[in-house]
Design a protein around this motif. Structure first.
Motif, PDB file in Angstrom:
ATOM      1  N   ALA A  67      57.494 -29.533 126.406  1.00 46.26           N
ATOM      2  CA  ALA A  67      57.010 -30.351 127.520  1.00 46.26           C
ATOM      3  C   ALA A  67      55.649 -29.822 127.928  1.00 46.26           C
ATOM      4  CB  ALA A  67      57.987 -30.295 128.696  1.00 46.26           C
ATOM      5  N   GLY A  68      54.610 -30.638 127.769  1.00 48.66           N
ATOM      6  CA  GLY A  68      53.268 -30.234 128.152  1.00 48.66           C
ATOM      7  C   GLY A  68      53.034 -30.427 129.638  1.00 48.66           C
TER       8      GLY A  68
ATOM      9  N   ASP B 148      61.607 -32.086 129.537  1.00 47.87           N
ATOM     10  CA  ASP B 148      60.501 -32.880 130.056  1.00 47.87           C
ATOM     11  C   ASP B 148      60.069 -32.280 131.384  1.00 47.87           C
ATOM     12  OD1 ASP B 148      58.581 -34.836 129.960  1.00 47.87           O
ATOM     13  OD2 ASP B 148      59.849 -36.425 130.762  1.00 47.87           O
ATOM     14  N   ILE B 149      58.796 -32.466 131.734  1.00 46.96           N
ATOM     15  CA  ILE B 149      58.268 -32.055 133.026  1.00 46.96           C
ATOM     16  C   ILE B 149      57.761 -33.298 133.739  1.00 46.96           C
ATOM     17  CG2 ILE B 149      56.482 -30.725 134.219  1.00 46.96           C
ATOM     18  CD1 ILE B 149      56.615 -28.689 131.967  1.00 46.96           C
ATOM     19  N   ASP B 150      58.237 -33.520 134.947  1.00 45.18           N
ATOM     20  CA  ASP B 150      57.780 -34.634 135.773  1.00 45.18           C
ATOM     21  C   ASP B 150      56.353 -34.332 136.218  1.00 45.18           C
ATOM     22  OD1 ASP B 150      57.246 -36.521 137.749  1.00 45.18           O
ATOM     23  OD2 ASP B 150      59.298 -36.513 138.519  1.00 45.18           O
ATOM     24  N   ARG B 151      55.389 -35.088 135.680  1.00 44.41           N
ATOM     25  CA  ARG B 151      53.979 -34.800 135.949  1.00 44.41           C
ATOM     26  C   ARG B 151      53.599 -35.041 137.410  1.00 44.41           C
ATOM     27  NH1 ARG B 151      52.019 -34.014 130.861  1.00 44.41           N
ATOM     28  NH2 ARG B 151      52.914 -35.288 129.213  1.00 44.41           N
ATOM     29  N   SER B 152      54.409 -35.779 138.139  1.00 45.77           N
ATOM     30  CA  SER B 152      54.072 -36.057 139.535  1.00 45.77           C
ATOM     31  C   SER B 152      54.338 -34.873 140.441  1.00 45.77           C
ATOM     32  CB  SER B 152      54.867 -37.270 140.035  1.00 45.77           C
ATOM     33  OG  SER B 152      56.245 -36.965 140.183  1.00 45.77           O
TER      34      SER B 152
ATOM     35  N   MET C 195      58.214 -30.547 138.257  1.00 45.92           N
ATOM     36  CA  MET C 195      59.605 -30.128 138.080  1.00 45.92           C
ATOM     37  C   MET C 195      59.997 -30.251 136.614  1.00 45.92           C
ATOM     38  SD  MET C 195      60.616 -29.060 140.975  1.00 45.92           S
ATOM     39  CE  MET C 195      62.360 -28.851 140.579  1.00 45.92           C
ATOM     40  N   MET C 196      60.643 -29.187 136.102  1.00 42.58           N
ATOM     41  CA  MET C 196      61.076 -29.137 134.714  1.00 42.58           C
ATOM     42  C   MET C 196      62.563 -29.448 134.616  1.00 42.58           C
ATOM     43  SD  MET C 196      61.730 -25.842 132.329  1.00 42.58           S
ATOM     44  CE  MET C 196      63.350 -25.725 133.099  1.00 42.58           C
ATOM     45  N   TYR C 197      62.901 -30.266 133.611  1.00 41.12           N
ATOM     46  CA  TYR C 197      64.293 -30.615 133.344  1.00 41.12           C
ATOM     47  C   TYR C 197      64.555 -30.399 131.854  1.00 41.12           C
ATOM     48  CZ  TYR C 197      63.520 -32.915 137.799  1.00 41.12           C
ATOM     49  OH  TYR C 197      63.193 -33.169 139.103  1.00 41.12           O
ATOM     50  N   ALA C 198      65.523 -29.541 131.538  1.00 30.20           N
ATOM     51  CA  ALA C 198      65.893 -29.279 130.155  1.00 30.20           C
ATOM     52  C   ALA C 198      67.393 -29.486 130.002  1.00 30.20           C
ATOM     53  CB  ALA C 198      65.509 -27.857 129.755  1.00 30.20           C
ATOM     54  N   ALA C 199      67.810 -29.925 128.819  1.00 25.60           N
ATOM     55  CA  ALA C 199      69.234 -30.218 128.598  1.00 25.60           C
ATOM     56  C   ALA C 199      69.639 -29.863 127.179  1.00 25.60           C
ATOM     57  CB  ALA C 199      69.528 -31.687 128.888  1.00 25.60           C
TER      58      ALA C 199
ATOM     59  N   ASP D 144      79.717 -30.975 127.037  1.00 20.19           N
ATOM     60  CA  ASP D 144      79.087 -31.602 128.185  1.00 20.19           C
ATOM     61  C   ASP D 144      77.582 -31.385 128.092  1.00 20.19           C
ATOM     62  OD1 ASP D 144      81.322 -32.655 129.423  1.00 20.19           O
ATOM     63  OD2 ASP D 144      81.714 -30.853 130.600  1.00 20.19           O
ATOM     64  N   ILE D 145      76.853 -32.040 128.985  1.00 17.74           N
ATOM     65  CA  ILE D 145      75.411 -31.838 129.061  1.00 17.74           C
ATOM     66  C   ILE D 145      75.148 -30.649 129.974  1.00 17.74           C
ATOM     67  CG2 ILE D 145      73.190 -32.834 129.670  1.00 17.74           C
ATOM     68  CD1 ILE D 145      74.622 -34.093 127.235  1.00 17.74           C
ATOM     69  N   LEU D 146      74.531 -29.608 129.429  1.00 15.72           N
ATOM     70  CA  LEU D 146      74.107 -28.446 130.204  1.00 15.72           C
ATOM     71  C   LEU D 146      72.675 -28.709 130.670  1.00 15.72           C
ATOM     72  CD1 LEU D 146      74.556 -25.495 131.171  1.00 15.72           C
ATOM     73  CD2 LEU D 146      73.624 -24.765 128.959  1.00 15.72           C
ATOM     74  N   LEU D 147      72.475 -28.705 131.976  1.00 17.37           N
ATOM     75  CA  LEU D 147      71.188 -29.096 132.564  1.00 17.37           C
ATOM     76  C   LEU D 147      70.555 -27.923 133.284  1.00 17.37           C
ATOM     77  CD1 LEU D 147      69.124 -31.338 133.446  1.00 17.37           C
ATOM     78  CD2 LEU D 147      70.596 -31.681 135.453  1.00 17.37           C
ATOM     79  N   ALA D 148      69.254 -27.708 133.061  1.00 14.79           N
ATOM     80  CA  ALA D 148      68.482 -26.683 133.756  1.00 14.79           C
ATOM     81  C   ALA D 148      67.334 -27.340 134.498  1.00 14.79           C
ATOM     82  CB  ALA D 148      67.947 -25.651 132.767  1.00 14.79           C
ATOM     83  N   ILE D 149      67.158 -26.990 135.771  1.00 15.20           N
ATOM     84  CA  ILE D 149      66.090 -27.545 136.606  1.00 15.20           C
ATOM     85  C   ILE D 149      65.297 -26.398 137.221  1.00 15.20           C
ATOM     86  CG2 ILE D 149      65.520 -28.976 138.607  1.00 15.20           C
ATOM     87  CD1 ILE D 149      68.100 -30.479 138.207  1.00 15.20           C
ATOM     88  N   ALA D 150      63.960 -26.495 137.181  1.00 13.60           N
ATOM     89  CA  ALA D 150      63.114 -25.470 137.782  1.00 13.60           C
ATOM     90  C   ALA D 150      61.759 -26.068 138.137  1.00 13.60           C
ATOM     91  CB  ALA D 150      62.929 -24.289 136.830  1.00 13.60           C
ATOM     92  N   ASP D 151      61.075 -25.452 139.065  1.00 13.62           N
ATOM     93  CA  ASP D 151      59.711 -25.817 139.434  1.00 13.62           C
ATOM     94  C   ASP D 151      58.768 -24.919 138.650  1.00 13.62           C
ATOM     95  OD1 ASP D 151      57.231 -26.290 140.579  1.00 13.62           O
ATOM     96  OD2 ASP D 151      58.000 -26.389 142.626  1.00 13.62           O
ATOM     97  N   VAL D 152      57.974 -25.503 137.745  1.00 14.18           N
ATOM     98  CA  VAL D 152      57.133 -24.663 136.885  1.00 14.18           C
ATOM     99  C   VAL D 152      56.022 -23.966 137.662  1.00 14.18           C
ATOM    100  CG1 VAL D 152      57.596 -26.054 134.834  1.00 14.18           C
ATOM    101  CG2 VAL D 152      55.606 -26.580 136.246  1.00 14.18           C
TER     102      VAL D 152
END
Length: 548
Positions: free
Chosen positions: A199-200, A261-265, A268-272, A286-294
């Protein structure tokens, strides 16, 4: 219910450069919805993670081959099989793509293509000569200028399976702007790197260069942190563009098929991943989800929020997309009949705080497989494969409902049925592996996009202040979209200007910084909705000169 604890990541330093070998040469789907249990989202207890150590990496020499492609679709037509395509689009509509060319049973190469006319012609190809069997290239737009970033899975024997690469391309048409960095993680007993995705993201303060984040799976024999097929993150140093960090989590074994993916707005980073979840009563994937603020990767206590998404069905092969606070995870799941594959969507309208589900395609007589998804905010587009054909479906209400799937390819039954066989990106651009000519080739088409505004920042001009043209290439009006123009440099008056703009579908508008005063070189960042573009110039009083 057994709780899974996110184990403290191992903070390690990058070692010497990689010893690279020969571097760089009408289907109708019923819309039955399934109600999942109330525990759709299962939070996982987390720990704060201290900042890792970083050290310098080294650049890998690049040797590029260059040849012309046929000025037509298909995008490729060599005698060698071409598989696992990927692509991304920059803010001006240019498309950069990659795929694997299988040159022999034991060797493959990474090939890159570029289109400046919206996919009508693919005029350039560059092959990165790599001895061995690289797989699964991944590309993303960096978020500024014409820069793209990429990665791939190296040969399993490269650095004993621990090798990692990052490709930076500032101008796809100019090989002099291409660079490749490599790291060897074998001294930390890393191995079995699989299915990387990248994710750029360019909007990280005053970082000298920060490419974004790579998510993948790997295995570790490192003392006190052993694990098989566990989530791995790689990302660069904030201040040194030749440095990089690694974190891995041995609390989530048997993970696969990373996506990020990183929400460009908002950064916030979302990985699964799909991961075998032992904590639920009916054990399964199941879907393992990780969320963080880059933006917080360098604070003393940086946190990743982990959770599981899923119900009684098995969830596999996820793909994730995020824009303007909307998040979509498309995956395979046996919704209608156990073992029969459907495409379902986990979606969130609040940045991942709450989640709902919908069916993208769930025909009990068909197996729908291998989704790829792109987000525009409230709209999104998903492609998937059914019986050797590529299909597409759109949502315009944040994933609540999806359009009836439509077949994309003209020749029936020619799509290769495998993981990452197709990829869709912004504005509906899609590549896939097609066997209609008796050989695996890469084909292109535009699969369309939902009735949603899609904004692009065009020409930036100087004079008295700065002006920029903003185009809405989407199929819906963009109403009261927030924009801002920010000067980074010796500007004393008018350093930042904000406002709103309304642009009809297919139309353009001009935004302006208004009066500024300053003296000296400056960079200008223009953001309109989720679209961003940067330029540089020289400020002389109220004038901005030499924009480029």
């Amino acid at each position: 219910m057994k709780k899974i604890v996110a184990i403290l990541a191992i903070c390690v330093a990058i070692t010497i450069m990689l010893p690279v070998n020969g571097m760089l040469e009408n289907h109708s789907s019923p819309k039955e919805e399934k109600t999942l249990p109330t525990n759709l989202v299962t939070p996982i207890p987390i720990r704060t993670i201290p900042i890792p150590k970083a050290t310098e990496g080294k650049e890998v020499p690049l040797t590029l081959k260059h040849m012309c492609l046929p000025a037509d679709i298909p995008a490729t037509s060599t005698e060698d099989p071409e598989v696992h395509p990927t692509l991304a689009m920059d803010g001006s509509g240019n498309i950069f793509g990659a795929y694997i060319t299988q040159t022999s049973i034991l060797e493959a190469s990474l090939s890159y293509i570029f289109s400046e006319d919206g996919g009508t012609t693919w005029e350039y190809i560059r092959t990165l000569n790599y001895e061995g069997m690289p797989e699964y290239p991944a590309i993303d737009y960096w978020g500024s200028g014409t820069t793209f970033v990429g990665t791939f899975r190296p040969d399993p024997t490269d650095c004993d399976g621990s090798a990692q690469y990052v490709l930076r391309v500032d101008d796809p048409t100019d090989p002099e702007t291409w660079s490749l960095l490599g790291w060897d993680w074998s001294s930390y007993n890393q191995r079995d790197r699989e299915s990387p995705d990248i994710a750029g993201y360019s909007n990280v303060g005053d970082a000298t260069w920060w490419y974004g984040v790579i998510a993948e799976t790997g295995s570790s024999d490192y003392t006190d942190s052993e694990g098989e097929h566990i989530p791995v993150f790689n990302f660069p140093s904030y201040t040194d563009e030749n440095s990089g960090w690694i974190w891995w989590w041995n609390g989530f074994e048997n993970a696969a098929h990373a996506c990020i993916d990183i929400d460009r707005s908002n950064g916030m980073m979302y990985a699964a991943w799909d991961q075998f979840n032992e904590s639920r009563a009916e054990q399964g994937r199941d879907i393992l989800l990780a969320i963080a603020d880059v933006h917080d990767w360098w604070v003393e206590n940086w946190v990743i929020n982990w959770s599981y998404l899923g119900g009684p069905e098995a969830n596999t092969y996820p793909d994730i997309a995020a824009e303007n606070g909307y998040i979509y995870i498309a995956c395979q799941a046996d919704i209608m009949i156990p073992g029969k594959q459907d495409i379902m969507c986990f979606y969130s309208h609040d940045g991942g705080t709450t989640w709902e589900t919908s069916n993208i395609a769930a025909d009990p007589a068909k197996d729908e497989m291998y989704p790829s998804i792109v987000a525009y905010g409230e709209g999104a587009t998903c492609t998937f494969v059914i019986d050797g054909d590529l299909y597409v479906s759109h949502t315009a209400d944040g994933g609540v409902t999806w359009s009836t799937p439509e077949k994309v390819n003209d020749e029936t039954g020619t799509i290769s049925m495998e993981y990452r066989t197709a990829k869709v990106t912004n504005a509906g651009h899609a590549l896939w592996t097609d066997t209609r000519n008796g050989n695996a080739d890469i084909y292109y088409d535009n699969v369309g996009f939902p009735p949603t505004p899609i904004l692009s920042v065009g020409d930036i001009s100087g004079g008295f202040g700065v002006k920029a043209t903003v185009a809405n290439i989407g199929t819906a009006d963009a109403e009261n979209v927030e924009w801002n123009i920010v000067f980074d440099g010796p500007v004393f008056v008018g350093k930042e200007k904000s406002g709103t703009v309304t642009i009809p579908a297919g139309g353009e508008a001009t935004i302006s910084s208004g009066l500024i005063l300053g003296i000296g070189p400056a960079s200008i960042t223009i953001t309109v909705g989720g679209a961003t573009k940067t330029a540089s110039g020289f400020v002389l009083g109220p004038l901005v000169l030499g924009i480029k």
